[in-house]
Design a protein around this motif. Structure first.
Motif, PDB file in Angstrom:
ATOM      1  N   VAL A 114       0.878  -1.165   0.000  1.00 31.53           N
ATOM      2  CA  VAL A 114       0.000   0.000   0.000  1.00 31.53           C
ATOM      3  C   VAL A 114       0.914   1.213   0.000  1.00 31.53           C
ATOM      4  N   VAL A 115       1.032   1.860  -1.145  1.00 28.40           N
ATOM      5  CA  VAL A 115       2.024   2.922  -1.293  1.00 28.40           C
ATOM      6  C   VAL A 115       1.646   4.136  -0.455  1.00 28.40           C
ATOM      7  N   ALA A 116       2.608   4.613   0.322  1.00 33.43           N
ATOM      8  CA  ALA A 116       2.394   5.768   1.202  1.00 33.43           C
ATOM      9  C   ALA A 116       2.265   7.058   0.395  1.00 33.43           C
ATOM     10  N   ASP A 117       1.442   7.958   0.886  1.00 37.20           N
ATOM     11  CA  ASP A 117       1.283   9.277   0.271  1.00 37.20           C
ATOM     12  C   ASP A 117       2.297  10.208   0.916  1.00 37.20           C
ATOM     13  N   ALA A 118       3.539  10.107   0.467  1.00 38.54           N
ATOM     14  CA  ALA A 118       4.627  10.891   1.072  1.00 38.54           C
ATOM     15  C   ALA A 118       5.688  11.162   0.024  1.00 38.54           C
ATOM     16  N   GLU A 119       6.424  12.240   0.223  1.00 35.23           N
ATOM     17  CA  GLU A 119       7.510  12.592  -0.684  1.00 35.23           C
ATOM     18  C   GLU A 119       8.735  11.737  -0.370  1.00 35.23           C
ATOM     19  N   PRO A 120       9.407  11.242  -1.400  1.00 36.50           N
ATOM     20  CA  PRO A 120      10.619  10.469  -1.154  1.00 36.50           C
ATOM     21  C   PRO A 120      11.692  11.315  -0.466  1.00 36.50           C
ATOM     22  N   CYS A 121      12.449  10.679   0.396  1.00 34.37           N
ATOM     23  CA  CYS A 121      13.520  11.380   1.091  1.00 34.37           C
ATOM     24  C   CYS A 121      14.752  11.474   0.186  1.00 34.37           C
ATOM     25  N   ASP A 122      15.751  12.200   0.644  1.00 30.43           N
ATOM     26  CA  ASP A 122      17.048  12.263  -0.022  1.00 30.43           C
ATOM     27  C   ASP A 122      17.871  11.088   0.506  1.00 30.43           C
ATOM     28  N   VAL A 123      17.895   9.995  -0.233  1.00 32.01           N
ATOM     29  CA  VAL A 123      18.516   8.763   0.249  1.00 32.01           C
ATOM     30  C   VAL A 123      20.002   8.950   0.501  1.00 32.01           C
ATOM     31  N   LYS A 124      20.691   9.618  -0.400  1.00 31.44           N
ATOM     32  CA  LYS A 124      22.123   9.864  -0.197  1.00 31.44           C
ATOM     33  C   LYS A 124      22.361  10.605   1.108  1.00 31.44           C
ATOM     34  N   ARG A 125      21.581  11.632   1.377  1.00 30.35           N
ATOM     35  CA  ARG A 125      21.744  12.423   2.597  1.00 30.35           C
ATOM     36  C   ARG A 125      21.458  11.569   3.834  1.00 30.35           C
ATOM     37  N   GLU A 126      20.443  10.741   3.762  1.00 29.87           N
ATOM     38  CA  GLU A 126      20.129   9.857   4.893  1.00 29.87           C
ATOM     39  C   GLU A 126      21.280   8.887   5.171  1.00 29.87           C
ATOM     40  N   LEU A 127      21.870   8.371   4.115  1.00 24.71           N
ATOM     41  CA  LEU A 127      23.001   7.457   4.289  1.00 24.71           C
ATOM     42  C   LEU A 127      24.175   8.173   4.950  1.00 24.71           C
ATOM     43  N   LEU A 128      24.440   9.379   4.494  1.00 25.00           N
ATOM     44  CA  LEU A 128      25.562  10.138   5.063  1.00 25.00           C
ATOM     45  C   LEU A 128      25.286  10.527   6.513  1.00 25.00           C
ATOM     46  N   ASP A 129      24.097  11.024   6.782  1.00 22.91           N
ATOM     47  CA  ASP A 129      23.762  11.478   8.135  1.00 22.91           C
ATOM     48  C   ASP A 129      23.727  10.329   9.135  1.00 22.91           C
ATOM     49  N   SER A 130      23.347   9.150   8.676  1.00 22.93           N
ATOM     50  CA  SER A 130      23.239   8.001   9.581  1.00 22.93           C
ATOM     51  C   SER A 130      24.588   7.362   9.885  1.00 22.93           C
TER      52      SER A 130
END
Length: 377
Positions: A114-130
């Protein structure tokens, strides 16, 4: 204590089993340990893996903590460690791209995405920040665009990449070069199970060959009731999967079978089977005196935990490669844990090479190498 910081793309059944396993093996001593092929890899134990980032597209997972999301529908795998502690890691919305098969809309919500009604995150930024060390890709079969997206994100963020899906990244020379040039290790493609249809089929095929039995024809039929099998009802999404599974078996033979004499691939979706996978094998050949022999086998196994042992090794070896500044495809762990690695070795040779890699030794295989073709037929 050293940790392996892990990011996960796709919080489905395989991710659920993996994360349950990480917690489960924190409490198990080596003498009582069941199910791990390596209790320790260069001081890293399974429980040293720490999930620091996660991505999904399902409304029942996005925005929740990882420890809740791995048990959300449509996940249906066996719960063997229900008390996974809160991770304080929120599941972020990833890009949908081709990750959801259109035909799944026709099935009940508890069986499909069930696809969420949300904007995709910045995956690269999430990887770096985590601070992630490794990103493991658990996109659904047929998610060519989505897999390439996460591969590129890992490359851009300098994060090791483990491609558990049958989209050819590690075994593709162009992607292989990009990871090598980028100084990032990659393991792939298409995760094997610990004792699954492919490894059993390969082993029996090798037995035929070693015992001078001519294999004339064979099939492998698989049925299951998880979202992976539902997704694969769209046969267009099966092209790379069939290639991966077929070539894993063909690579054992000195002379590959003609296409008409080998059939390997998912066959049907049976909802009540849930995460239980049933495999039917048939092998027809000839022994001494050109006398016929037929072998039939039925394998029933919980599908997602069956891949956890391979994933948990691949993650730790990928971290080890990063520490040693080894970039590009990791041939030894790929051959040991993946159906479609850049180079195929017999399983016993792959195991020997991996053990030497872990020890920091360089070993040359005693058999000819067989590189994988990457074109989709």
């Amino acid at each position: 204590m050293k940790k392996v910081k892990l990011a996960v793309a796709g919080l489905g059944n395989c991710a659920s089993s993996l994360i349950q396993g990480i917690e489960y093996y924190k409490t198990v001593d080596e003498k009582d340990c069941v199910g791990l092929m390596h209790y320790e890899i260069d001081s890293y134990r399974a429980g040293d893996i720490e999930v620091v980032a996660a991505f999904d597209v399902d409304a029942r997972k996005v925005g929740r903590d990882v420890n809740d999301a791995i048990f959300a529908k449509p996940n249906c795998t066996k719960v063997f460690y229900p008390k996974v502690p809160r991770k304080e890691v929120e599941v972020k919305m990833g890009p949908v791209l081709d990750g959801v098969a259109p035909h799944m809309i026709n099935y009940p919500e508890d069986q499909r995405f069930v696809v969420a009604d949300a904007e995709p995150c910045d995956v690269k930024r999430e990887l770096l920040d985590s601070g992630a060390d490794v990103l493991v890709n658990y996109m659904p079969v047929g998610s060519e665009q989505a897999t390439r997206f996460y591969a590129q994100a890992a490359l851009d963020a300098g994060v090791g990449f483990i491609n558990c899906m049958p989209v050819f990244i590690a075994s593709n020379p162009e992607w292989s070069k990009r990871f090598k040039d980028g100084g990032v290790p990659i393991v792939g493609d298409d995760i094997k199970s610990q004792i699954g249809a492919t490894i059993v089929h390969r082993t029996l095929t090798q037995l035929f060959q070693d015992r001078a039995c001519t294999l004339d024809r064979t099939y492998q039929l698989n049925i299951g009731g998880n979202t992976d099998f539902l997704n694969m009802l769209n046969r267009e999404r099966l092209k790379s999967k069939k290639i991966s599974k077929t070539e894993a078996v063909q690579s054992v033979l000195d002379t590959p079978l003609d296409d008409d004499n080998i059939h390997i691939g998912p066959s049907d979706y049976v909802p009540w089977q849930k995460d239980n996978k049933v495999c039917f094998l048939r092998m027809e050949g000839r022994i001494f005196g050109d006398v016929p022999i037929n072998l039939e086998l039925r394998l029933s196994v919980e599908d997602s935990p069956n891949s956890g042992g391979c994933s948990i090794d691949a993650i730790r070896v990928c971290k080890l490669a990063m520490e040693r500044e080894i970039a590009g495809p990791l041939l030894e762990i790929s051959a040991y844990t993946m159906k479609h690695p850049p180079v195929q070795y017999p399983d016993e040779v792959a195991k020997e090479l991996l053990e030497k890699f872990i020890l920091g030794e360089t070993a040359k295989p005693t058999i000819p190498l067989r590189s994988q073709p990457v074109t989709v037929r």
